[in-house]
Design a protein around this motif. Structure first.
Motif, PDB file in Angstrom:
ATOM      1  N   THR A  72     -24.264   8.324 -25.065  1.00  0.00           N
ATOM      2  CA  THR A  72     -23.224   9.270 -25.443  1.00  0.00           C
ATOM      3  C   THR A  72     -23.793  10.538 -26.073  1.00  0.00           C
ATOM      4  O   THR A  72     -23.033  11.371 -26.551  1.00  0.00           O
ATOM      5  CB  THR A  72     -22.241   8.613 -26.427  1.00  0.00           C
ATOM      6  N   THR A  73     -25.121  10.657 -26.061  1.00  0.00           N
ATOM      7  CA  THR A  73     -25.767  11.880 -26.533  1.00  0.00           C
ATOM      8  C   THR A  73     -26.167  12.699 -25.314  1.00  0.00           C
ATOM      9  O   THR A  73     -26.867  12.215 -24.417  1.00  0.00           O
ATOM     10  CB  THR A  73     -27.009  11.565 -27.384  1.00  0.00           C
ATOM     11  N   ILE A  74     -25.735  13.933 -25.300  1.00  0.00           N
ATOM     12  CA  ILE A  74     -25.941  14.780 -24.119  1.00  0.00           C
ATOM     13  C   ILE A  74     -26.632  16.061 -24.544  1.00  0.00           C
ATOM     14  O   ILE A  74     -26.215  16.734 -25.497  1.00  0.00           O
ATOM     15  CB  ILE A  74     -24.591  15.112 -23.435  1.00  0.00           C
ATOM     16  N   GLY A  75     -27.715  16.395 -23.844  1.00  0.00           N
ATOM     17  CA  GLY A  75     -28.391  17.670 -24.040  1.00  0.00           C
ATOM     18  C   GLY A  75     -27.879  18.693 -23.044  1.00  0.00           C
ATOM     19  O   GLY A  75     -27.876  18.449 -21.834  1.00  0.00           O
ATOM     20  N   LEU A  76     -27.413  19.831 -23.541  1.00  0.00           N
ATOM     21  CA  LEU A  76     -26.858  20.901 -22.693  1.00  0.00           C
ATOM     22  C   LEU A  76     -27.822  22.067 -22.676  1.00  0.00           C
ATOM     23  O   LEU A  76     -28.212  22.578 -23.732  1.00  0.00           O
ATOM     24  CB  LEU A  76     -25.484  21.332 -23.222  1.00  0.00           C
ATOM     25  N   ASN A  77     -28.216  22.494 -21.480  1.00  0.00           N
ATOM     26  CA  ASN A  77     -29.203  23.557 -21.308  1.00  0.00           C
ATOM     27  C   ASN A  77     -28.486  24.875 -21.030  1.00  0.00           C
ATOM     28  O   ASN A  77     -27.781  25.012 -20.020  1.00  0.00           O
ATOM     29  CB  ASN A  77     -30.154  23.225 -20.152  1.00  0.00           C
ATOM     30  N   LEU A  78     -28.674  25.844 -21.925  1.00  0.00           N
ATOM     31  CA  LEU A  78     -28.076  27.159 -21.752  1.00  0.00           C
ATOM     32  C   LEU A  78     -29.034  28.053 -20.983  1.00  0.00           C
ATOM     33  O   LEU A  78     -30.244  28.070 -21.248  1.00  0.00           O
ATOM     34  CB  LEU A  78     -27.748  27.793 -23.095  1.00  0.00           C
ATOM     35  N   THR A  79     -28.522  28.797 -20.044  1.00  0.00           N
ATOM     36  CA  THR A  79     -29.349  29.702 -19.241  1.00  0.00           C
ATOM     37  C   THR A  79     -30.081  30.707 -20.113  1.00  0.00           C
ATOM     38  O   THR A  79     -29.611  31.066 -21.192  1.00  0.00           O
ATOM     39  CB  THR A  79     -28.481  30.438 -18.209  1.00  0.00           C
ATOM     40  N   SER A  80     -31.225  31.161 -19.622  1.00  0.00           N
ATOM     41  CA  SER A  80     -31.978  32.213 -20.320  1.00  0.00           C
ATOM     42  C   SER A  80     -31.649  33.597 -19.787  1.00  0.00           C
ATOM     43  O   SER A  80     -32.235  34.583 -20.225  1.00  0.00           O
ATOM     44  CB  SER A  80     -33.484  31.953 -20.176  1.00  0.00           C
ATOM     45  N   ASN A  81     -30.707  33.671 -18.844  1.00  0.00           N
ATOM     46  CA  ASN A  81     -30.347  34.939 -18.214  1.00  0.00           C
ATOM     47  C   ASN A  81     -29.065  35.485 -18.844  1.00  0.00           C
ATOM     48  O   ASN A  81     -27.981  34.940 -18.614  1.00  0.00           O
ATOM     49  CB  ASN A  81     -30.148  34.743 -16.713  1.00  0.00           C
ATOM     50  N   PRO A  82     -29.137  36.553 -19.649  1.00  0.00           N
ATOM     51  CA  PRO A  82     -27.916  37.113 -20.259  1.00  0.00           C
ATOM     52  C   PRO A  82     -26.929  37.669 -19.248  1.00  0.00           C
ATOM     53  O   PRO A  82     -25.765  37.884 -19.586  1.00  0.00           O
ATOM     54  CB  PRO A  82     -28.451  38.213 -21.185  1.00  0.00           C
ATOM     55  N   ASN A  83     -27.378  37.922 -18.012  1.00  0.00           N
ATOM     56  CA  ASN A  83     -26.440  38.408 -17.004  1.00  0.00           C
ATOM     57  C   ASN A  83     -25.469  37.309 -16.570  1.00  0.00           C
ATOM     58  O   ASN A  83     -24.367  37.604 -16.104  1.00  0.00           O
ATOM     59  CB  ASN A  83     -27.199  38.931 -15.792  1.00  0.00           C
ATOM     60  N   LEU A  84     -25.907  36.041 -16.692  1.00  0.00           N
ATOM     61  CA  LEU A  84     -25.020  34.935 -16.340  1.00  0.00           C
ATOM     62  C   LEU A  84     -24.103  34.569 -17.497  1.00  0.00           C
ATOM     63  O   LEU A  84     -22.973  34.120 -17.278  1.00  0.00           O
ATOM     64  CB  LEU A  84     -25.848  33.710 -15.935  1.00  0.00           C
ATOM     65  N   ALA A  85     -24.592  34.744 -18.720  1.00  0.00           N
ATOM     66  CA  ALA A  85     -23.786  34.438 -19.904  1.00  0.00           C
ATOM     67  C   ALA A  85     -23.978  35.558 -20.918  1.00  0.00           C
ATOM     68  O   ALA A  85     -24.841  35.474 -21.795  1.00  0.00           O
ATOM     69  CB  ALA A  85     -24.211  33.093 -20.498  1.00  0.00           C
ATOM     70  N   PRO A  86     -23.219  36.630 -20.817  1.00  0.00           N
ATOM     71  CA  PRO A  86     -23.348  37.731 -21.771  1.00  0.00           C
ATOM     72  C   PRO A  86     -23.089  37.261 -23.200  1.00  0.00           C
ATOM     73  O   PRO A  86     -22.378  36.277 -23.412  1.00  0.00           O
ATOM     74  CB  PRO A  86     -22.279  38.729 -21.299  1.00  0.00           C
ATOM     75  N   PRO A  87     -23.659  37.922 -24.186  1.00  0.00           N
ATOM     76  CA  PRO A  87     -23.445  37.512 -25.574  1.00  0.00           C
ATOM     77  C   PRO A  87     -21.964  37.517 -25.943  1.00  0.00           C
ATOM     78  O   PRO A  87     -21.181  38.313 -25.435  1.00  0.00           O
ATOM     79  CB  PRO A  87     -24.225  38.566 -26.370  1.00  0.00           C
ATOM     80  N   GLY A  88     -21.617  36.622 -26.839  1.00  0.00           N
ATOM     81  CA  GLY A  88     -20.237  36.560 -27.299  1.00  0.00           C
ATOM     82  C   GLY A  88     -19.799  35.127 -27.526  1.00  0.00           C
ATOM     83  O   GLY A  88     -20.600  34.187 -27.521  1.00  0.00           O
ATOM     84  N   TRP A  89     -18.518  34.954 -27.726  1.00  0.00           N
ATOM     85  CA  TRP A  89     -17.943  33.641 -27.998  1.00  0.00           C
ATOM     86  C   TRP A  89     -17.506  32.962 -26.701  1.00  0.00           C
ATOM     87  O   TRP A  89     -17.000  33.612 -25.779  1.00  0.00           O
ATOM     88  CB  TRP A  89     -16.761  33.758 -28.935  1.00  0.00           C
ATOM     89  N   TYR A  90     -17.703  31.634 -26.650  1.00  0.00           N
ATOM     90  CA  TYR A  90     -17.330  30.825 -25.495  1.00  0.00           C
ATOM     91  C   TYR A  90     -16.621  29.562 -25.987  1.00  0.00           C
ATOM     92  O   TYR A  90     -16.791  29.141 -27.142  1.00  0.00           O
ATOM     93  CB  TYR A  90     -18.557  30.412 -24.678  1.00  0.00           C
TER      94      TYR A  90
END
Length: 287
Positions: A72-90
């Motif tokens: 039940t422990t899950i590691g979530l990998n966030l992309t290193s490309n800001p074009n795919l996930a611009p800064p801000g709240w999600y």
């Protein structure tokens, strides 16, 4: 008042999964963040909050998060490309194996590295332009009195009748604060008249030099349209039928060609220029 409440069908497929804990709400690019959940998870994603204007959502974005699952422990990998996930709240969602999403948790992707400096410079630039605009509109001048503060003060040589430099504008006294037309005082003993500061009005906004044309009268007669304007011979058939104006080369029997292409018993609407009404009864190719 009438209120409609919409509940999506996937909420009726079973219980919603739960995010029990999360390793912080600040997620840097290229990092792996761990969460704990209460059961099997199919996928996880970040969804940008809505920013709706003019019936569109330009802020809409779905960022898939690759998972590393250990119970039940899950590691979530966030992309290193800001074009795919611009800064801000999600909003962080996990979806159970039954296709039901969880309640979201807020996650912020902060601005880091060179992008932080660019963002700071952009904000400072906007603030600087805004401050300059406020100063230009509101600044009454170095020696203007409070009564004359609202009087516009030209500052460069683009204003007609003023020389370049700060000394070109004449001081405005309280008695001269009321709007007045542009005028120049009488010339002194042998000297030119000094210009008086006044609002500048663009002259291109005046009335045009030509009179507008009168509207043309509505047509009262019919307009002739050639029967072969679209390559079809509209002397035959209905409006949805197209008898070729010119048949393919080598066609010896036009009625047989038309019958082979699904055209039969065509009404002759005008002139029988193709000579298809052989018995003269107003119906082409009916024999």
């Amino acid at each position: 008042m009438r209120i409609s409440v919409y509940s999506p069908p996937y909420l009726f497929k079973g219980g919603r999964p739960q995010i029990l804990s999360m390793a912080g709400s600040q997620w840097a690019y290229g990092t792996t963040k761990q969460i704990t959940v209460d059961g099997p998870i199919l996928k996880a994603a970040l969804i940008r909050p809505e920013a709706v204007t003019h019936s569109s959502d330009p802020n809409q974005r779905y960022v898939d998060l690759p998972m590393t699952v250990t119970g039940t422990t899950i590691g979530l990998n966030l992309t290193s490309n800001p074009n795919l996930a611009p800064p801000g709240w999600y909003m962080l969602y996990v979806v159970g194996t039954n296709g039901v999403p969880s309640v979201a948790q807020w996650v912020q992707v902060p601005v880091t590295g060179p992008r932080r400096g660019l963002l700071v410079l952009a904000v400072l630039g906007v603030l600087g332009v805004g401050a300059a605009g406020i100063w230009f509109v509101a600044a009454p001048g170095e020696h203007a009195s409070p009564v004359a503060a609202a009087a516009p003060r030209p500052t460069d040589s683009t204003w007609p009748g003023l020389a370049a430099g700060p000394s070109a504008a004449a001081p405005v006294t309280p008695s001269a604060a009321a709007p007045a037309e542009t005028s120049a005082p009488a010339a002194g003993a042998g000297g030119p008249a000094e210009p008086v500061a006044a609002p500048f009005v663009q002259n291109y906004a005046g009335q045009p030099g030509v009179k507008p044309l009168k509207p043309l009268p509505s047509p009262t007669g019919t307009h002739y349209v050639r029967p072969n304007v679209d390559g079809c011979d509209h002397n035959y058939g209905g409006i949805t039928q197209c008898v070729p104006w010119t048949f393919p080369a080598g066609t010896t029997d036009k009625c047989a060609w038309l019958a082979g292409h699904g055209f039969k018993n065509l009404k002759v609407a005008a002139t029988d220029r193709q000579r298809l009404d052989r018995d003269g009864n107003g119906i082409a190719c009916d024999d």
